[in-house]
Design an enzyme around this catalytic site. Structure first.
Site, PDB file in Angstrom:
ATOM      1  N   SER A  13       0.872  -1.185   0.009  1.00  0.00           N
ATOM      2  CA  SER A  13      -0.132  -0.110   0.003  1.00  0.00           C
ATOM      3  C   SER A  13       0.800   1.126  -0.014  1.00  0.00           C
ATOM      4  O   SER A  13       1.918   1.300   0.496  1.00  0.00           O
ATOM      5  CB  SER A  13      -0.780  -0.078   1.251  1.00  0.00           C
ATOM      6  OG  SER A  13      -1.387   1.220   1.503  1.00  0.00           O
ATOM      7  N   TYR A  39      -1.320   0.026  10.254  1.00  0.00           N
ATOM      8  CA  TYR A  39      -1.623  -0.634   8.761  1.00  0.00           C
ATOM      9  C   TYR A  39      -0.491  -0.347   7.869  1.00  0.00           C
ATOM     10  O   TYR A  39       0.167  -1.131   7.460  1.00  0.00           O
ATOM     11  CB  TYR A  39      -3.033  -0.037   8.260  1.00  0.00           C
ATOM     12  CG  TYR A  39      -3.382  -0.372   6.770  1.00  0.00           C
ATOM     13  CD1 TYR A  39      -4.019  -1.718   6.766  1.00  0.00           C
ATOM     14  CD2 TYR A  39      -2.895   0.305   5.653  1.00  0.00           C
ATOM     15  CE1 TYR A  39      -4.347  -2.189   5.203  1.00  0.00           C
ATOM     16  CE2 TYR A  39      -3.620   0.020   4.232  1.00  0.00           C
ATOM     17  CZ  TYR A  39      -3.952  -1.183   4.242  1.00  0.00           C
ATOM     18  OH  TYR A  39      -4.264  -1.637   2.941  1.00  0.00           O
TER      19      TYR A  39
END
Length: 252
Positions: A142, A157
């Site tokens: 990501s 995250y």
């Protein structure tokens, strides 16, 4: 026929990757956790185009289930493709959860760790004996782990995804003796069901994200799925140990 395993392929990026890989004549074993109907939709889309796909259930947050999953993969390879190995692995399954640093609990941290980092690590380890020499792996990271995509609320995250990027390089180094290439892709904001279908629930955030993207729109699952398929294919044969941001130029 080549065969790929794509985790988390019942929707979004995983579903797109499975379909794009199948369009190139590769058989697909795709996994789902809660969304069986979505996985069956993926299988149907692949079969409609003349491809072959098998859906298996897998919770990447439960590493104790991986040996049994490997047995299921072995059976699917034998029964569907008359093979005892597969060629490509896409570690895509995951989920998004945001909280400011001071509000992040150990439970949230451990949940993200299990699914986003420990899961791909030990799933790949478990499946490695079945992965053919000369194969390829793509890990879906990501841009929250990159300077371009950092936003408040994604410290846990983004940390796990950053770990996955580093793990990708180590896998590439160690697996190169078998001719296995390993890369990661780092999507930006993409119209998926992540965060409890956040983009469907909060469409008002989309124009702002599009305005911060050089190419002027929100990413679509196929934007990422095509990049994954290309990295696995002949186009990517001389690319390994790389992280490729696939974000349309977010915050460029």
């Amino acid at each position: 026929m080549r065969v790929a395993i794509v985790t988390g392929a019942s929707s979004g990026i995983g579903q797109s990757a499975a379909i794009q890989i199948a369009k190139r004549g590769t058989g697909v074993i795709l996994t789902y956790n809660g969304n069986e109907s979505g996985a069956l939709d993926t299988v149907a889309a692949i079969e409609k185009d003349g491809g072959t796909a098998v859906a298996l259930r897998l919770d990447v947050g439960r590493s104790e289930t991986f040996p049994a999953f490997r047995d299921s993969v072995t059976a699917a390879l034998r029964d569907t493709w008359q093979r005892d190995t597969f060629d490509h692995l896409v570690n895509n399954a995951g989920y998004g959860q945001m909280a400011m640093f001071e509000d992040t609990t150990e439970e949230m941290f451990d949940g993200l760790l299990r699914v986003l980092l420990k899961g791909p690590y030990f799933l790949t380890q478990t499946l490695l004996p079945l992965l053919a020499d000369g194969g390829a792996i793509v890990n879906v990271a990501s841009n929250s782990a990159l300077l371009s995509g950092m936003e408040p609320g994604y410290s846990a995250y983004g940390t796990m995804k950053g770990g996955l990027v580093v793990l990708t390089r180590y896998m590439a180094k160690e697996f190169s003796v078998r001719g296995i290439r390993v890369n990661s892709v780092s999507p930006g904001s993409t119209r998926t069901r992540i965060g409890g279908d956040a983009f469907a629930r909060f469409p008002e955030v989309i124009p702002g994200l599009a305005a911060r993207t050089a190419l002027g729109r929100l990413g679509e699952p196929d934007d990422i799925g095509l990049a994954i398929a290309a990295l696995l294919g002949e186009e990517g044969r001389w690319i390994t140990a790389q992280d490729i941001e696939v974000s349309g130029g977010y915050d460029l």
